[in-house]
Design a protein around this motif. Structure first.
Motif, PDB file in Angstrom:
ATOM      1  N   GLU A  83      68.508  10.209  11.696  1.00 15.66           N
ATOM      2  CA  GLU A  83      67.167   9.924  11.142  1.00 15.66           C
ATOM      3  C   GLU A  83      66.883  10.391   9.639  1.00 15.66           C
ATOM      4  OE1 GLU A  83      62.285   9.019  12.352  1.00 15.66           O
ATOM      5  OE2 GLU A  83      63.657  10.850  13.332  1.00 15.66           O
TER       6      GLU A  83
ATOM      7  N   SER B 115      66.196  -0.593   9.544  1.00 12.97           N
ATOM      8  CA  SER B 115      65.104  -1.520   9.204  1.00 12.97           C
ATOM      9  C   SER B 115      63.785  -1.094   9.281  1.00 12.97           C
ATOM     10  CB  SER B 115      65.296  -2.778  10.551  1.00 12.97           C
ATOM     11  OG  SER B 115      66.737  -3.246  10.418  1.00 12.97           O
ATOM     12  N   ARG B 116      63.599  -0.297  10.353  1.00 13.39           N
ATOM     13  CA  ARG B 116      62.110   0.124  10.274  1.00 13.39           C
ATOM     14  C   ARG B 116      61.669   1.154   8.644  1.00 13.39           C
ATOM     15  NH1 ARG B 116      60.816   5.574  13.805  1.00 13.39           N
ATOM     16  NH2 ARG B 116      61.930   6.306  11.979  1.00 13.39           N
ATOM     17  N   GLU B 117      62.693   1.541   8.315  1.00  9.86           N
ATOM     18  CA  GLU B 117      62.452   2.459   6.933  1.00  9.86           C
ATOM     19  C   GLU B 117      62.386   1.556   5.762  1.00  9.86           C
ATOM     20  OE1 GLU B 117      60.929   5.280   6.968  1.00  9.86           O
ATOM     21  OE2 GLU B 117      61.239   5.242   9.121  1.00  9.86           O
TER      22      GLU B 117
ATOM     23  N   PHE C 111      67.544  -0.085  14.158  1.00  8.30           N
ATOM     24  CA  PHE C 111      66.366  -0.122  14.137  1.00  8.30           C
ATOM     25  C   PHE C 111      65.917   1.011  13.085  1.00  8.30           C
ATOM     26  CE2 PHE C 111      63.007   2.926  15.629  1.00  8.30           C
ATOM     27  CZ  PHE C 111      61.956   2.189  15.692  1.00  8.30           C
TER      28      PHE C 111
ATOM     29  N   SER D 188      57.823  -9.042  14.877  1.00  6.93           N
ATOM     30  CA  SER D 188      56.997  -7.856  14.057  1.00  6.93           C
ATOM     31  C   SER D 188      56.871  -7.898  12.555  1.00  6.93           C
ATOM     32  CB  SER D 188      57.658  -6.463  14.663  1.00  6.93           C
ATOM     33  OG  SER D 188      57.674  -6.478  15.931  1.00  6.93           O
ATOM     34  N   PHE D 189      58.013  -8.253  11.959  1.00 10.09           N
ATOM     35  CA  PHE D 189      57.841  -8.204  10.548  1.00 10.09           C
ATOM     36  C   PHE D 189      57.208  -9.395   9.602  1.00 10.09           C
ATOM     37  CE2 PHE D 189      61.476  -5.073  10.317  1.00 10.09           C
ATOM     38  CZ  PHE D 189      60.600  -3.800  10.894  1.00 10.09           C
TER      39      PHE D 189
ATOM     40  N   LEU E 160      62.432  -7.891  15.796  1.00 11.54           N
ATOM     41  CA  LEU E 160      61.812  -7.417  14.447  1.00 11.54           C
ATOM     42  C   LEU E 160      61.479  -8.798  13.636  1.00 11.54           C
ATOM     43  CD1 LEU E 160      64.729  -5.046  13.747  1.00 11.54           C
ATOM     44  CD2 LEU E 160      62.364  -4.349  14.109  1.00 11.54           C
TER      45      LEU E 160
ATOM     46  N   LYS F 144      59.358  -0.739   5.544  1.00 13.71           N
ATOM     47  CA  LYS F 144      58.205  -0.117   4.905  1.00 13.71           C
ATOM     48  C   LYS F 144      57.970  -0.243   3.347  1.00 13.71           C
ATOM     49  CE  LYS F 144      58.033   3.597   8.378  1.00 13.71           C
ATOM     50  NZ  LYS F 144      57.847   5.207   8.720  1.00 13.71           N
TER      51      LYS F 144
END
Length: 249
Positions: A66, A121-123, A118, A172-173, A169, A126
């Motif tokens: 991370e 993609s998450r970061e 994950f 969600s996005f 995703l 944002k």
């Protein structure tokens, strides 16, 4: 050019498919961030892109960590202000009997191939959601997500997971105008293509084995702004192999 000044992150960019994807986006005018644990090779590829007139930087990244992913995003935004496209290409395989595969080996493949998708993609999302045009994410899966060979359990599990994670995703996005798609390559030769046998090519409906450029072109398609109707899906690029019926004579 449609990708002029687009900021593109490519993980696993030092070799094979990732290297070709990064180079292709650079040729299209994008600002490319190459992320890989292989710093020596990654720096060489980055230098070559620059020598050819491209705009690129290299960020040493262990995508299963991370803190490394957070640093990748920080360096990217510090250098180029934003992120438009993320190609989650980094991955590894281990082909070992399930009777002998250790938990440590299993976890290493799962974390490198699946958790990384994950995390990245998450970061990246944002940052993308702050763009007026949103963004695009492409996850590199594999035909091993839906067809198997012995001793491929860890690899197969991650690639199947990537396809499921992709449409989750995408859902969600959606409000942030970020498309998420997957590509499942079949046999993509990253070594000496000239050494392939006639039978290697002939067993494909396409009559040839794939090469990294086949996957790079698909990435361009899935990340073009005017293709934002395509999301939550997986595209199989395998020369027709998974649809070919084989008869024993």
């Amino acid at each position: 050019m449609p990708f002029s000044n687009k900021v593109v992150i490519v993980t696993g960019a030092s070799n094979g498919i990732g290297r070709e994807i990064a180079s292709t986006y650079a040729k299209k005018g994008a600002k490319v961030v190459l992320a890989d644990i292989d710093e020596e090779t990654g720096m060489k590829i980055t230098s070559k892109i620059k020598e050819n007139g491209g705009n690129a930087i290299f960020v040493k990244t262990d995508v299963k960590k991370e803190e490394d992913v957070n640093r990748l995003i920080y360096v990217t935004t510090s250098t180029y202000d934003t992120i438009h496209i993320l190609i989650n290409n980094a991955g590894k395989g281990i082909f070992k009997s399930p009777y002998e595969l250790t938990l440590e080996e299993w976890d290493d493949v799962i974390n490198t191939n699946l958790r990384s998708v994950f995390l990245c993609s998450r970061e990246a999302a944002k940052v993308m959601r702050e763009n007026k045009v949103g963004g695009a994410i492409v996850n590199i899966a594999s035909t091993r997500a839906f067809m198997s060979e012995p001793s491929s359990e860890a690899y197969a599990a991650t690639k199947g997971g990537i396809i499921s994670l992709t449409h989750a995703l995408a859902s969600s996005f959606t409000e942030d105008r970020i498309t998420v798609n997957a590509i499942s390559p079949g046999w993509i030769e990253t070594g000496d293509y000239s050494q392939l046998r006639v039978v290697d090519h002939e067993q494909h409906l396409s009559k040839r084995v794939g090469n990294p450029a086949d996957i790079a072109r698909a990435c361009l398609y899935l990340t073009a702004e005017d293709n934002n109707f395509v999301t939550g899906t997986n595209i199989t690029i395998d020369g027709g192999m998974t649809r070919k019926m084989i008869y024993e004579e």
